[in-house]
Design a protein around this motif. Structure first.
Motif, short mmCIF file in Angstrom:
data_model
loop_
_atom_site.label_atom_id
_atom_site.label_comp_id
_atom_site.label_asym_id
_atom_site.label_seq_id
_atom_site.Cartn_x
_atom_site.Cartn_y
_atom_site.Cartn_z
N ASN A 57 0.82 -1.22 0.00
CA ASN A 57 0.00 0.00 0.00
C ASN A 57 0.86 1.26 0.00
O ASN A 57 0.45 2.30 -0.55
N GLU A 58 2.04 1.19 0.61
CA GLU A 58 2.96 2.33 0.57
C GLU A 58 3.54 2.52 -0.82
O GLU A 58 3.80 3.65 -1.25
N GLY A 59 3.73 1.42 -1.55
CA GLY A 59 4.32 1.48 -2.88
C GLY A 59 5.69 0.85 -2.91
O GLY A 59 6.55 1.18 -2.09
N ILE A 60 5.91 -0.05 -3.84
CA ILE A 60 7.19 -0.73 -3.99
C ILE A 60 7.73 -0.45 -5.39
O ILE A 60 6.98 -0.60 -6.38
N PRO A 61 8.98 -0.03 -5.51
CA PRO A 61 9.54 0.31 -6.83
C PRO A 61 9.41 -0.84 -7.82
O PRO A 61 9.61 -2.01 -7.48
N GLY A 62 9.05 -0.49 -9.05
CA GLY A 62 9.01 -1.48 -10.13
C GLY A 62 7.70 -2.22 -10.25
O GLY A 62 7.53 -3.02 -11.18
N LEU A 63 6.75 -2.00 -9.34
CA LEU A 63 5.46 -2.69 -9.42
C LEU A 63 4.42 -1.80 -10.09
O LEU A 63 4.24 -0.64 -9.70
N ASP B 125 0.06 -5.20 -10.69
CA ASP B 125 0.86 -6.12 -9.87
C ASP B 125 0.60 -5.90 -8.38
O ASP B 125 0.46 -6.85 -7.62
N THR B 126 0.54 -4.64 -7.99
CA THR B 126 0.31 -4.31 -6.57
C THR B 126 -1.01 -4.88 -6.11
O THR B 126 -1.10 -5.52 -5.04
N ASN B 127 -2.06 -4.67 -6.90
CA ASN B 127 -3.38 -5.18 -6.53
C ASN B 127 -3.38 -6.71 -6.42
O ASN B 127 -4.00 -7.29 -5.51
#
Length: 515
Positions: free
Chosen positions: A144-150, A154-156
């Motif tokens: 939810n914070e955010g990950i580089p490259g996603l 992909d995050t969902n």
């Protein structure tokens, strides 16, 4: 006040078991791994990091399945239909299946008993499950914070997968322990009491339902099919959680049945899964894993060097040569199912290919009994002492179809229920259902689940949630109403759960009458 008679020998053994398990426990609430080992401030920097974390969660959960004969102990043996075969290897140890069948769980964990190497006490320790939950909570927070490259897609998808694993773990624990401690925030440290199990599963349903469309129905990559959570996995879990709650939240049962019926229709209408042919090639693919029939499994393969404990697979206790090697010490199976139970499931007068295809010497009441259902992927030869190379199946398409049929029957939609149950019977080349609706149909569907899913860890839980465990018509060793109400169907909870938690209570039945 009524006095409770306690066997002091087993009381002493039980305390010894708890001390053995507790002495190694760390002094943190819920025994969670150190935070830096779960995440590290700089860990989630790429998609590969997320994948590694996911793999770790699946591995941690499988650790619990690999501790002992877990599937058999929790989902099959406790209703009394399994017997140790006289003359089997380590017969005095195999008698534990009959101890479980009498619901003598404290005796089953007795460290002085000849079966102590089964280590049944490990089932009472929920630490590893909470490590899976904590890991999932932290990953969800980081996603939810955010990950580089996603990408957002992909995050969902990863959030949905992590919520599935968390919800599945809660579902698994509810069936073992009843009420459990529930939390979803990362880095949790506050002491909490156990929460009513129906409330826990309703929260899991509410969390998971909106996310199912973020996952693909299944995977085209054969390495992922069944072995990684998908939309099919989520739907299967939602169906199972709804049907569990229907058995305990009876005032709202119709709501749960309606949800299950709708989810089952969605699953079947997706055309993403299929029942494979009931022949040697088709069934070997199902039990090997990653097939079109797998909704969720813990895939294991000797080819990958996976180290399965010898006891862990259910089929270990029901196979002999030529399905198990070496020949000289596997002349008979360790255990068998009682013939009267097998006759009830697969009567000779009713056509059913499963009777002969899945079993050999089915009515022998001896070690000649073979559950060939688990014997079609024989790996070893010569003197190699190995079980067949099978997956650990959790949710299978046939099981979800039958849950849909059960829900439809409970809703009074008998014609639909008959059509759905016959989908499974048609694959089994069994006589299609031609009986009446109502209770007769409900009972037939219950038996069809027992027939189709035998050995897959559903039988005992189906008895509990439908309350058929209260009747000798359905269980060889039924519970009485008082035992059921005081949750004699649960497992004890290890004393380590009380460390640093003043709100924690253990399962009262196993501290009093259960001894």
């Amino acid at each position: 006040m009524k006095k409770i008679k306690i066997d002091m020998k087993f009381l002493g053994s039980f305390i010894a078991v708890l001390m053995l398990v507790s002495v190694t426990s760390c002094k943190e609430y819920l025994n969670i791994e150190p935070k830096d080992r779960l995440t590290g401030n700089n860990f989630y920097q790429s998609k590969d990091d997320v994948e590694a974390n996911m793999a770790n969660m699946y591995s941690m959960f499988f650790d619990k399945l690999n501790e002992t004969w877990v599937i058999g102990a929790i989902g099959e043996a406790r209703s009394g239909e399994i017997v140790a075969s006289p003359g089997a290897n380590n017969y005095n140890s195999r008698v534990i299946v009959e101890v479980l069948g009498r619901n003598e769980l404290i005796r089953a964990m007795d460290p002085s008993a000849p079966w102590e190497w089964y280590h049944m006490e490990r089932i009472t320790n929920w630490t590893r499950y909470y490590q899976v939950i904590q890991t999932a909570n932290i990953l969800i927070d980081k996603l939810n914070e955010g990950i580089p490259g996603l990408s957002q897609e992909d995050t969902n998808r990863y959030i949905a997968e992590a919520v599935f694993l968390r919800s599945f773990t809660y579902f698994w624990m509810v069936r073992l322990y009843g009420d459990v401690v529930y939390y979803t925030d990362p880095y949790h440290s506050e002491a909490l009491p156990r929460e009513d199990m129906v409330s826990v599963l309703n929260k899991c349903i509410a969390d998971l339902e909106p996310l199912k469309n973020d996952m693909p129905w299944t995977f085209s990559d054969p390495a992922l099919k069944g072995a990684r959570a998908s939309r099919g996995s989520i739907v299967a879990l939602l169906m199972n959680m709804n049907m569990w709650n229907a058995g305990f939240d009876r005032g709202n049962a119709q709501k749960y049945y309606q949800a299950t019926a709708a989810l089952g229709a969605e699953l079947m209408e997706s055309n993403s899964y299929r029942l494979l042919p009931l022949d040697e090639e088709g069934w070997a693919r199902v039990t090997k894993g990653r097939s079109d029939e797998s909704l969720f499994e813990f895939y294991r393969s000797i080819n990958y060097g996976d180290a399965n404990a010898a006891l862990a697979p259910f089929g270990d206790h029901f196979l002999r040569w030529p399905y198990k090697f070496p020949r000289f010490n596997n002349q008979i199976s360790h255990c068998y199912f009682r013939s009267e139970y097998m006759e009830k499931l697969y009567p000779e007068s009713v056509a059913d290919k499963r009777r002969d295809f899945w079993f050999e010497d089915m009515l022998s009441n001896s070690g000649q009994f073979i559950a060939k259902k688990f014997g079609y992927n024989v790996y070893a030869s010569g003197n190699e002492d190995k079980n067949p190379d099978n997956t650990f199946m959790i949710f299978r398409y046939a099981g979800a179809i039958l849950l849909r049929a059960e829900a439809l029957a409970e809703l009074g939609r008998d014609a639909e229920a008959k059509a759905v149950v016959d989908v499974v019977r048609e694959r089994a080349e069994a006589t299609l259902y031609d009986g009446p609706g109502g209770q007769h149909l409900k009972d037939f569907i219950f038996l069809e689940r027992a027939r189709e899913l035998i050995g897959e860890g559903h039988r005992y839980f189906d008895l509990i949630r439908t309350r058929r465990i209260l009747s000798s018509m359905w269980a060889y060793k039924p519970l009485n109403q008082d035992q059921y109400n005081r949750r004699a169907w649960t497992w004890p909870i290890d004393q380590s759960a009380r460390v640093n938690n003043p709100f924690m209570t253990l399962n009262e039945y196993w501290l009093t009458t259960g001894l």
